[in-house]
Structures are given as C-alpha cells and as structure tokens.
Design a protein around this motif. Structure first.
Motif, PDB file in Angstrom:
ATOM      1  N   LEU A 164      -0.863  -1.125  12.227  1.00 20.23           N
ATOM      2  CA  LEU A 164      -2.135  -0.860  11.573  1.00 20.23           C
ATOM      3  C   LEU A 164      -2.169  -1.635  10.262  1.00 20.23           C
ATOM      4  O   LEU A 164      -1.145  -2.167   9.814  1.00 20.23           O
ATOM      5  CB  LEU A 164      -2.304   0.640  11.319  1.00 20.23           C
ATOM      6  N   GLU A 165      -3.329  -1.697   9.655  1.00 16.08           N
ATOM      7  CA  GLU A 165      -3.423  -2.460   8.420  1.00 16.08           C
ATOM      8  C   GLU A 165      -2.590  -1.822   7.318  1.00 16.08           C
ATOM      9  O   GLU A 165      -2.441  -0.591   7.264  1.00 16.08           O
ATOM     10  CB  GLU A 165      -4.870  -2.544   7.951  1.00 16.08           C
ATOM     11  N   PRO A 166      -2.001  -2.639   6.426  1.00 17.50           N
ATOM     12  CA  PRO A 166      -1.303  -2.067   5.275  1.00 17.50           C
ATOM     13  C   PRO A 166      -2.313  -1.371   4.374  1.00 17.50           C
ATOM     14  O   PRO A 166      -3.372  -1.922   4.076  1.00 17.50           O
ATOM     15  CB  PRO A 166      -0.681  -3.286   4.600  1.00 17.50           C
ATOM     16  N   VAL A 167      -1.994  -0.150   3.958  1.00 13.57           N
ATOM     17  CA  VAL A 167      -2.924   0.644   3.151  1.00 13.57           C
ATOM     18  C   VAL A 167      -2.425   0.681   1.718  1.00 13.57           C
ATOM     19  O   VAL A 167      -1.288   1.095   1.456  1.00 13.57           O
ATOM     20  CB  VAL A 167      -3.052   2.074   3.702  1.00 13.57           C
ATOM     21  N   GLY A 168      -3.285   0.256   0.821  1.00 11.87           N
ATOM     22  CA  GLY A 168      -2.923   0.222  -0.587  1.00 11.87           C
ATOM     23  C   GLY A 168      -3.808  -0.759  -1.328  1.00 11.87           C
ATOM     24  O   GLY A 168      -4.831  -1.215  -0.803  1.00 11.87           O
ATOM     25  N   PRO A 169      -3.429  -1.109  -2.536  1.00 15.45           N
ATOM     26  CA  PRO A 169      -4.291  -1.935  -3.383  1.00 15.45           C
ATOM     27  C   PRO A 169      -4.355  -3.390  -2.914  1.00 15.45           C
ATOM     28  O   PRO A 169      -3.404  -3.906  -2.333  1.00 15.45           O
ATOM     29  CB  PRO A 169      -3.637  -1.832  -4.757  1.00 15.45           C
ATOM     30  N   PRO A 170      -5.478  -4.049  -3.157  1.00 18.88           N
ATOM     31  CA  PRO A 170      -5.572  -5.477  -2.885  1.00 18.88           C
ATOM     32  C   PRO A 170      -4.881  -6.262  -4.003  1.00 18.88           C
ATOM     33  O   PRO A 170      -4.643  -5.706  -5.083  1.00 18.88           O
ATOM     34  CB  PRO A 170      -7.086  -5.721  -2.895  1.00 18.88           C
ATOM     35  N   PRO A 171      -4.547  -7.533  -3.736  1.00 19.33           N
ATOM     36  CA  PRO A 171      -4.698  -8.243  -2.453  1.00 19.33           C
ATOM     37  C   PRO A 171      -3.585  -7.854  -1.493  1.00 19.33           C
ATOM     38  O   PRO A 171      -2.501  -7.458  -1.911  1.00 19.33           O
ATOM     39  CB  PRO A 171      -4.596  -9.706  -2.866  1.00 19.33           C
ATOM     40  N   ARG A 172      -3.867  -7.980  -0.177  1.00 19.15           N
ATOM     41  CA  ARG A 172      -2.909  -7.520   0.826  1.00 19.15           C
ATOM     42  C   ARG A 172      -2.386  -8.643   1.723  1.00 19.15           C
ATOM     43  O   ARG A 172      -1.828  -8.377   2.786  1.00 19.15           O
ATOM     44  CB  ARG A 172      -3.535  -6.417   1.678  1.00 19.15           C
ATOM     45  N   GLU A 173      -2.562  -9.867   1.298  1.00 17.98           N
ATOM     46  CA  GLU A 173      -2.021 -10.971   2.107  1.00 17.98           C
ATOM     47  C   GLU A 173      -0.514 -10.837   2.277  1.00 17.98           C
ATOM     48  O   GLU A 173       0.022 -11.066   3.377  1.00 17.98           O
ATOM     49  CB  GLU A 173      -2.346 -12.315   1.446  1.00 17.98           C
ATOM     50  N   TYR A 174       0.173 -10.442   1.209  1.00 20.38           N
ATOM     51  CA  TYR A 174       1.635 -10.353   1.266  1.00 20.38           C
ATOM     52  C   TYR A 174       2.106  -9.313   2.279  1.00 20.38           C
ATOM     53  O   TYR A 174       2.920  -9.631   3.163  1.00 20.38           O
ATOM     54  CB  TYR A 174       2.190 -10.071  -0.129  1.00 20.38           C
ATOM     55  N   PRO A 175       1.644  -8.048   2.226  1.00 22.08           N
ATOM     56  CA  PRO A 175       2.112  -7.097   3.238  1.00 22.08           C
ATOM     57  C   PRO A 175       1.661  -7.449   4.653  1.00 22.08           C
ATOM     58  O   PRO A 175       2.360  -7.122   5.618  1.00 22.08           O
ATOM     59  CB  PRO A 175       1.518  -5.754   2.780  1.00 22.08           C
ATOM     60  N   VAL A 176       0.519  -8.119   4.797  1.00 18.96           N
ATOM     61  CA  VAL A 176       0.113  -8.587   6.127  1.00 18.96           C
ATOM     62  C   VAL A 176       1.138  -9.580   6.649  1.00 18.96           C
ATOM     63  O   VAL A 176       1.562  -9.513   7.816  1.00 18.96           O
ATOM     64  CB  VAL A 176      -1.302  -9.211   6.073  1.00 18.96           C
ATOM     65  N   ASN A 224      -6.395   7.932  -1.591  1.00 21.20           N
ATOM     66  CA  ASN A 224      -6.606   6.985  -2.691  1.00 21.20           C
ATOM     67  C   ASN A 224      -7.288   5.707  -2.215  1.00 21.20           C
ATOM     68  O   ASN A 224      -8.035   5.074  -2.966  1.00 21.20           O
ATOM     69  CB  ASN A 224      -5.281   6.651  -3.371  1.00 21.20           C
ATOM     70  N   TYR A 225      -7.051   5.339  -0.972  1.00 24.21           N
ATOM     71  CA  TYR A 225      -7.685   4.137  -0.404  1.00 24.21           C
ATOM     72  C   TYR A 225      -9.150   4.381  -0.074  1.00 24.21           C
ATOM     73  O   TYR A 225      -9.933   3.443   0.016  1.00 24.21           O
ATOM     74  CB  TYR A 225      -6.923   3.717   0.862  1.00 24.21           C
ATOM     75  N   HIS A 235       5.328   4.809  13.582  1.00 26.63           N
ATOM     76  CA  HIS A 235       6.410   4.862  12.606  1.00 26.63           C
ATOM     77  C   HIS A 235       5.843   4.348  11.284  1.00 26.63           C
ATOM     78  O   HIS A 235       4.894   3.562  11.271  1.00 26.63           O
ATOM     79  CB  HIS A 235       7.598   3.993  13.037  1.00 26.63           C
ATOM     80  N   TRP A 236       6.427   4.771  10.176  1.00 30.93           N
ATOM     81  CA  TRP A 236       5.867   4.389   8.890  1.00 30.93           C
ATOM     82  C   TRP A 236       6.952   4.150   7.851  1.00 30.93           C
ATOM     83  O   TRP A 236       8.088   4.587   7.984  1.00 30.93           O
ATOM     84  CB  TRP A 236       4.912   5.474   8.383  1.00 30.93           C
ATOM     85  N   CYS A 237       6.562   3.440   6.805  1.00 32.72           N
ATOM     86  CA  CYS A 237       7.415   3.280   5.631  1.00 32.72           C
ATOM     87  C   CYS A 237       6.532   2.950   4.434  1.00 32.72           C
ATOM     88  O   CYS A 237       5.361   2.593   4.587  1.00 32.72           O
ATOM     89  CB  CYS A 237       8.471   2.191   5.833  1.00 32.72           C
ATOM     90  N   ILE A 238       7.091   3.096   3.250  1.00 31.51           N
ATOM     91  CA  ILE A 238       6.438   2.633   2.032  1.00 31.51           C
ATOM     92  C   ILE A 238       7.114   1.328   1.634  1.00 31.51           C
ATOM     93  O   ILE A 238       8.332   1.291   1.426  1.00 31.51           O
ATOM     94  CB  ILE A 238       6.566   3.655   0.887  1.00 31.51           C
ATOM     95  N   PHE A 239       6.330   0.258   1.551  1.00 32.69           N
ATOM     96  CA  PHE A 239       6.843  -1.054   1.158  1.00 32.69           C
ATOM     97  C   PHE A 239       6.131  -1.460  -0.123  1.00 32.69           C
ATOM     98  O   PHE A 239       4.934  -1.735  -0.109  1.00 32.69           O
ATOM     99  CB  PHE A 239       6.596  -2.072   2.272  1.00 32.69           C
ATOM    100  N   LYS A 240       6.880  -1.442  -1.229  1.00 32.07           N
ATOM    101  CA  LYS A 240       6.298  -1.726  -2.548  1.00 32.07           C
ATOM    102  C   LYS A 240       5.104  -0.799  -2.784  1.00 32.07           C
ATOM    103  O   LYS A 240       5.281   0.407  -2.871  1.00 32.07           O
ATOM    104  CB  LYS A 240       5.953  -3.202  -2.685  1.00 32.07           C
ATOM    105  N   ASN A 241       3.872  -1.336  -2.833  1.00 27.03           N
ATOM    106  CA  ASN A 241       2.692  -0.513  -3.129  1.00 27.03           C
ATOM    107  C   ASN A 241       1.907  -0.114  -1.883  1.00 27.03           C
ATOM    108  O   ASN A 241       0.806   0.426  -2.012  1.00 27.03           O
ATOM    109  CB  ASN A 241       1.748  -1.275  -4.068  1.00 27.03           C
ATOM    110  N   TRP A 242       2.440  -0.364  -0.693  1.00 22.48           N
ATOM    111  CA  TRP A 242       1.638  -0.194   0.519  1.00 22.48           C
ATOM    112  C   TRP A 242       2.310   0.724   1.545  1.00 22.48           C
ATOM    113  O   TRP A 242       3.528   0.751   1.689  1.00 22.48           O
ATOM    114  CB  TRP A 242       1.382  -1.564   1.155  1.00 22.48           C
TER     115      TRP A 242
END
Length: 290
Positions: free
Chosen positions: A62-74, A18-19, A41-48
């Motif tokens: 690695l970078e959070p993968v998902g919809p922008p904006p991604r400042e919050y998961p960073v 999807n990304y 290791h991985w997890c799903i955090f909200k939308n990322w």
C-alpha cells in the motif's frame, strides 16, 4: 515488517488519522479485518507507515502513509519488493495525493483502477433521500416503515451474537463456500464483530418483531467523512437495506459532510446498487509501477 495485530491499533490509527485519508483502505479497522485475506504486514520506516500485502505469487504494497514528499519511501518499497523476487512489483490502491507527489518522476507510472474507486456520497442526501433521482429510495424506505414493526438499536455486546447469526445466514444463502471472496468477507465480518469494542467503531441494527434482520458498522475516515465497513440485511425484506443505510447515517454521522461506502470490486450488481444512490464523487485509486 511484522504481522498486523489488534495490539497495533494505537500507533497505526494515530498515523492514519494524522494523514486524514480519503480512501477507505486507510483505517486500522479495514486493515485489521482484511489482514488474513491480504496478509498485511507493517513497519515504521523513518516518518512513514509502510504496509505490504500479498499479490498472487509475490508481494505488493500500500502507499507509504506520512508526510510529503514520499518519493523516497516509494523507492524503498519498490527495492524491498524486488529483493523479495516480486514479479511486476506495484503499489496498489494509492490515492491521488501520492500520484501528484511523484508526477514527473519518469521512473514511476500510475494507472487508475476503476474497480477500486470508492463511492463518496453527501451525508445529508443519504439521510433525507431528497430529490427526483432518489425518489425510488424514499419509496422503498416508506414502504418498509409502513409494513413492519421495527426498532433501530446501537450495536452493543448483547447484539453481537445476533449479528453473527445474520451474517452466517446470509453467507449460506449466497453460497459463500463456493466463492472464496465471499467466504473471506464473512471472515472479515466476524472479525469486526468479535473485536467490536476493541476496534472502537460505531454500529447500528434493525430489529423486526424483536429479531435482528440488518446491521452495519463504520467510523470516521477523516474529519468530515464517515466510512461504512460492513452492511448486511435480510434480502427478502423489501427496503431493509435502504432503511439501515438511512437510519445509521442519520443517527451516527449526521455531523459529517460525506459518507464513503467503499468500492465495488468490479461486481456489476454492486456497482449498479452504489450508483443508484448517486455519489457526489468517485475517489480514484491507482496502481503505481516502475
């Protein structure tokens, strides 16, 4: 976070697709076969999708993968890295999209890392080898075709053991036991071959006098780009690497616009080889730090 396993293929692959990534790391296959080397290791955090890895004595991400904006998961990733006492925490191999999203945010800095840049080629260029700049490649291919009795085959279950045998022979010749990275590459190749059907990827092999002498494997990275995960050939057979590259692209990915052949990791010999095919673009990757 949980360790990355083959059972995680469907949720992770869906998020990555999807990304529509441009960088070679962001396929489930790449993450899976290198999971032991990088301790993914991985997890799903909200939308990322969040992925952590090892870095020396600490962790990276690695970078959070998902919809922008991604400042919050960073920001959340950096908080997690700091809570785990990571010295000089960083997000590694981030793409230009993420860098654009956090541009102007003074708390973050982005630094391009040349050895991680992916090599992006025109698919048709790799298939036809047309043009003066690829004249030597055409010669290598023609000489190979005229010198050997060969056949190209799709990788199926009956060829897996022969592929592993070739990878093992290659590793012994390159003295993998003296090079930890080559040893881990050999382990990654074994992972992709043993799990070939479950990873649902494409592979091709060249047999000379009914003996497997080259193989490769890849898949779609995004809608118009294929990515090549592995490629091994008998180095003593002139033109064989050129042949497996050309035949695989022609038979499996002729409908794509581009082929991503991953990075050179700073190896000068590998860099020279990848540049000799004249990429249309280097896909930049960055390290993001506080």
């Amino acid at each position: 976070f949980k360790p990355l396993e083959i059972a995680d293929i469907n949720p992770i692959r869906t998020i990555l697709w999807n990304y529509q990534p441009q960088t070679s790391e962001l396929t489930f296959t790449n993450l899976f076969i290198w999971r032991k080397h990088f301790n993914y290791h991985w997890c799903i955090f909200k939308n990322w999708l969040l992925i952590t890895c090892k870095s020396g004595s600490g962790f990276c991400a690695l970078e959070p993968v998902g919809p922008p904006p991604r400042e919050y998961p960073v920001r959340i990733l950096f908080e997690w890295l700091q809570q785990n006492n990571t010295p000089n925490p960083g997000i590694t191999r981030a793409d230009s999209r993420l860098c654009d999203e956090i541009k102007g945010i003074s708390r973050f800095s982005s630094l391009p890392v040349r050895e991680h840049f992916d090599y992006l080629y025109s698919t048709q260029s790799l298939i036809t080898l047309q043009g003066r700049h690829l004249h030597s490649k055409r010669n290598h291919l023609t000489k190979f075709q005229n010198s050997y009795s060969y056949s190209y085959k799709l990788i199926t279950a009956d060829l897996i053991s022969s592929c592993i045998d070739l990878a093992t022979r290659w590793c012994k010749e390159e003295h993998c036991d003296h090079d930890p990275l080559l040893c881990d590459e050999w382990l990654a190749i074994n992972e992709i071959l043993v799990m070939f059907d479950r990873l649902r990827i494409r592979g091709g092999a060249i047999l000379i006098d009914n003996k497997l002498e080259a193989f490769t494997a890849g898949e779609l990275l995004n809608q118009n780009t294929a990515v090549i995960h592995i490629e091994k050939a008998n180095p003593h057979i002139h033109g064989l690497y050129t042949a497996i590259n050309q035949m695989f692209c022609e038979r499996e990915f002729s409908s794509t616009e581009f082929v991503n052949r991953e990075q050179d990791l700073g190896d000068e010999g590998l860099r020279k080889a990848k540049l000799s095919y004249h990429p249309v673009k280097l896909v930049e990757k960055y390290t993001i730090r506080l």
